[in-house]
Design a protein around this motif. Structure first.
Motif, PDB file in Angstrom:
ATOM      1  N   LEU A  95       0.833  -1.194   0.000  1.00  0.00           N
ATOM      2  CA  LEU A  95       0.000   0.000   0.000  1.00  0.00           C
ATOM      3  C   LEU A  95       0.876   1.256   0.000  1.00  0.00           C
ATOM      4  CD1 LEU A  95      -2.888   1.140   0.151  1.00  0.00           C
ATOM      5  CD2 LEU A  95      -2.694   1.084   2.648  1.00  0.00           C
ATOM      6  N   ARG A 118      -7.612  -0.735  -4.372  1.00  0.00           N
ATOM      7  CA  ARG A 118      -7.411  -0.013  -3.108  1.00  0.00           C
ATOM      8  C   ARG A 118      -7.484   1.496  -3.264  1.00  0.00           C
ATOM      9  NH1 ARG A 118      -2.005  -3.319  -1.358  1.00  0.00           N
ATOM     10  NH2 ARG A 118      -1.221  -1.997  -3.041  1.00  0.00           N
ATOM     11  N   ASP A 119      -7.784   1.979  -4.446  1.00  0.00           N
ATOM     12  CA  ASP A 119      -7.699   3.416  -4.703  1.00  0.00           C
ATOM     13  C   ASP A 119      -8.617   4.237  -3.809  1.00  0.00           C
ATOM     14  OD1 ASP A 119      -6.446   5.410  -6.674  1.00  0.00           O
ATOM     15  OD2 ASP A 119      -8.578   5.922  -6.787  1.00  0.00           O
ATOM     16  N   LYS A 121      -9.465   3.587  -0.761  1.00  0.00           N
ATOM     17  CA  LYS A 121      -9.128   3.523   0.662  1.00  0.00           C
ATOM     18  C   LYS A 121      -8.738   4.920   1.156  1.00  0.00           C
ATOM     19  CE  LYS A 121      -7.533  -1.228   1.410  1.00  0.00           C
ATOM     20  NZ  LYS A 121      -8.280  -1.430   2.659  1.00  0.00           N
ATOM     21  N   LYS A 122      -8.940   5.152   2.447  1.00  0.00           N
ATOM     22  CA  LYS A 122      -8.617   6.457   3.039  1.00  0.00           C
ATOM     23  C   LYS A 122      -7.168   6.829   2.787  1.00  0.00           C
ATOM     24  CE  LYS A 122      -8.552   8.873   7.493  1.00  0.00           C
ATOM     25  NZ  LYS A 122      -8.853   8.755   8.952  1.00  0.00           N
ATOM     26  N   GLU A 123      -6.267   5.837   2.896  1.00  0.00           N
ATOM     27  CA  GLU A 123      -4.841   6.115   2.776  1.00  0.00           C
ATOM     28  C   GLU A 123      -4.461   6.573   1.367  1.00  0.00           C
ATOM     29  OE1 GLU A 123      -5.369   2.711   5.748  1.00  0.00           O
ATOM     30  OE2 GLU A 123      -6.234   3.407   3.846  1.00  0.00           O
ATOM     31  N   ALA A 178     -16.284   2.432  -0.158  1.00  0.00           N
ATOM     32  CA  ALA A 178     -15.117   3.299  -0.045  1.00  0.00           C
ATOM     33  C   ALA A 178     -15.136   4.025   1.292  1.00  0.00           C
ATOM     34  CB  ALA A 178     -15.117   4.308  -1.180  1.00  0.00           C
ATOM     35  N   ALA A 179     -13.975   4.544   1.668  1.00  0.00           N
ATOM     36  CA  ALA A 179     -13.907   5.402   2.850  1.00  0.00           C
ATOM     37  C   ALA A 179     -14.824   6.602   2.628  1.00  0.00           C
ATOM     38  CB  ALA A 179     -12.471   5.856   3.080  1.00  0.00           C
ATOM     39  N   SER A 225     -17.358   0.415  -7.843  1.00  0.00           N
ATOM     40  CA  SER A 225     -16.422   0.199  -6.735  1.00  0.00           C
ATOM     41  C   SER A 225     -17.071  -0.650  -5.658  1.00  0.00           C
ATOM     42  CB  SER A 225     -15.995   1.542  -6.131  1.00  0.00           C
ATOM     43  OG  SER A 225     -15.173   1.347  -5.004  1.00  0.00           O
ATOM     44  N   LYS A 226     -16.250  -1.197  -4.804  1.00  0.00           N
ATOM     45  CA  LYS A 226     -16.712  -1.733  -3.534  1.00  0.00           C
ATOM     46  C   LYS A 226     -16.825  -0.554  -2.562  1.00  0.00           C
ATOM     47  CE  LYS A 226     -14.263  -6.054  -4.468  1.00  0.00           C
ATOM     48  NZ  LYS A 226     -13.111  -6.905  -4.108  1.00  0.00           N
TER      49      LYS A 226
END
Length: 529
Positions: free
Chosen positions: A151, A227-228, A230-232, A261-262, A258-259
């Motif tokens: 990540l 993972r785009d 994701k919060k990070e 998301a944050a 998308s799945k």
């Protein structure tokens, strides 16, 4: 029967090359079984279970070894197999098939081609960051196919991409369509006015083929890597992709897949979408169910609905959703006829998937009917399988996840691991239904349905000999224009006794209803298109 195995130290070859060689030698007369693989734990288990290597081999093989295993009718044939493998590997070292330009570095390739502005990178994860950085330094947009990238490395790469105003699609991005050119795993779809940005590879494929099926087409389809959002990571590529579609005159409708998301990232995505008056379709699988169409935003619960809505909006029509494309009486007949053949202890569903997003969607759809499912990529952490080799109750597996693909081709390319798992699941007397996806298109196996149909026939016969019935349900993700031809693939599955539905969502819904013996049929309603 003669068994032979050869272990070669420090002999790395990519998994697709080894799969193709394995297919060639398996077709040789007198060969019962053969495989050429890198010695990862998953591959060792597969070769051991297939009888190609012995106990004594297991402790000596590691991921740096290449293993040749063969079961043949004679010593002479086994030797011929090994000779054929060695010759094929030697040819691989020197070949320039298809007139391809062979270079050792990206910079030399750019110099030779002159006008290149996009590169696909598919190297082991530990090398991916450096290769992607070199490509971006050369001004290249990147589709980063490689998985097993950390990540932290992804964030670093995407920050550089944003600074240079380049696309960094990935890591673990398998699908994109740029100016009508399909990259990675993608399908041959019509050009049109639906632009897609997806943090979901097979989600992008499923949505794009539905758009094509409903008479519309794709302007651009950009993958971001899973993972785009994701919060990070902060949705760096999703936001850049949306900006690109807003500015693209050919894109009339924007579709986001998308799945979950944050929240803070999704808020940014919505804000970016609100900068355009173009209709917008959001398919956030597992997100909060919404029906609002304010500000031109349409929400879809399934990939199928997302594709249908986007297609119709691009054609100037009203949006519509679907539950089943078969009428209710036909669905009832299938459910009751199939479930009537089960023994009383056959109560469970096993999903064996090649596509990660399709896996996720199937678990969401099935949950409303049969409850939660166990998985290697579960909806809840409490449902994580402790051992991916053994299913528990209702289980749906993403067999394209890293733990299955490390050192071997993706199951959309190589069907062998899924074929072996079907054989294993059929032996479980509590299994009622096996649910499958069949993903075709560029980069995929030339005949996945053929491989699946063969094992389905064997599995059905095995169960029947033991007085059991197993239902198989599937969908084909692809188009009639794909080299494998969607209808031809569907027919092969149907001839093997598989119930084939028009979409993954419909297949998962039907499979769950069969397992549940139709208990929820009366409470369901659906619209027929």
């Amino acid at each position: 029967m003669v068994k032979k195995s050869i272990i070669k130290e420090n002999a790395y070859y990519d998994s697709v090359t080894l799969m193709l060689i394995s297919s060639e030698v398996n077709a040789m007369e007198g060969v019962e079984n053969a495989a050429v693989m890198m010695g990862t734990d998953q591959n060792k288990d597969l070769m051991y279970d297939s009888g190609l290597i012995d106990d004594k081999d297991l402790e000596h093989i590691n991921a740096n070894h290449m293993v040749i295993g063969v079961l043949a009718q004679s010593e002479e044939i086994a030797d011929q197999v090994i000779e054929k493998v060695n010759m094929s590997l030697d040819q691989k070292k020197t070949s320039t098939a298809g007139g391809a330009v062979r270079t050792k570095t990206a910079s030399s390739a750019v110099n030779k081609l002159g006008t290149a502005n996009m590169t696909i990178i598919s190297v082991p994860g530990r090398f991916a960051k450096n290769e992607a950085m070199r490509a971006m330094d050369l001004g290249l947009n990147v589709l980063l196919f490689s998985d097993n990238v950390s990540l932290e490395e992804e964030i670093e790469l995407k920050k550089v991409a944003v600074e240079k105003q380049l696309l960094l699609m990935g890591p673990d991005c398998g699908t994109a369509i740029i100016n009508g050119v399909s990259l990675g795993f993608a399908n041959k779809v019509a050009r049109g006015h639906v632009g897609i940005v997806a943090a979901a590879g097979t989600g992008l494929q499923e949505a794009s083929v539905i758009v094509d099926r409903y008479g519309a087409g794709i302007s651009q389809a950009l993958g971001t890597g899973g993972r785009d959002l994701k919060k990070e990571v902060g949705g760096m590529m999703m936001l850049m992709g949306i900006e690109a579609l807003i500015e693209d005159d050919e894109t009339k409708v924007i579709l986001i897949v998308s799945k979950p998301a944050a929240k803070e990232v999704m808020d940014q995505v919505i804000d970016k979408l609100m900068e355009t008056s173009k209709p917008k379709v959001l398919c956030i699988l597992g997100g909060e169910r919404q029906t609002s169409k304010e500000n031109g935003v349409y929400y879809a619960e399934t990939l199928e609905d997302a594709g249908i809505i986007a297609a119709r909006l691009s054609q100037g029509k009203e949006d519509i959703t679907t539950y089943f494309s078969k009428d209710k009486s036909e669905i009832e007949s299938i459910v009751y006829n199939e479930s009537a053949k089960f023994k009383s202890n056959q109560n469970y569903l096993r999903g064996l998937y090649a596509g990660g997003t399709l896996t996720y969607e199937s678990m969401l759809v099935a949950r409303d009917i049969i409850g939660e499912t166990y998985s290697n990529t579960p909806l809840k952490s409490s449902l994580l399988l402790t051992d991916v080799k053994n299913s528990v109750k209702n289980t749906v597996l993403d067999m394209g996840d890293d733990e299955f693909t490390n050192g071997r081709p993706h199951p959309m390319i190589d069907t062998r691991l899924r074929v072996e798992r079907i054989k294993k699941e059929v032996m479980d007397e509590e299994v009622a239904v096996i649910l499958l996806d069949c993903v075709i298109g560029y980069g995929a196996n030339e005949d996945p349905a053929g491989d699946l149909a063969k094992v389905v026939k064997e599995a059905k016969n095995l169960a029947q000999n033991e007085g059991r019935h197993i239902s198989f349900v599937a969908s084909v993700c692809g188009t009639e224009k794909d080299i494998q031809v969607r209808m031809a693939q569907e027919n092969k599955l149907k001839e093997a006794g598989v119930i084939v539905m028009d979409s993954n969502a419909q297949a998962a819904r039907l499979a769950a209803l069969i397992v549940n013996r139709g208990a929820m049929l009366e409470s369901l309603s659906w619209e027929v298109n």
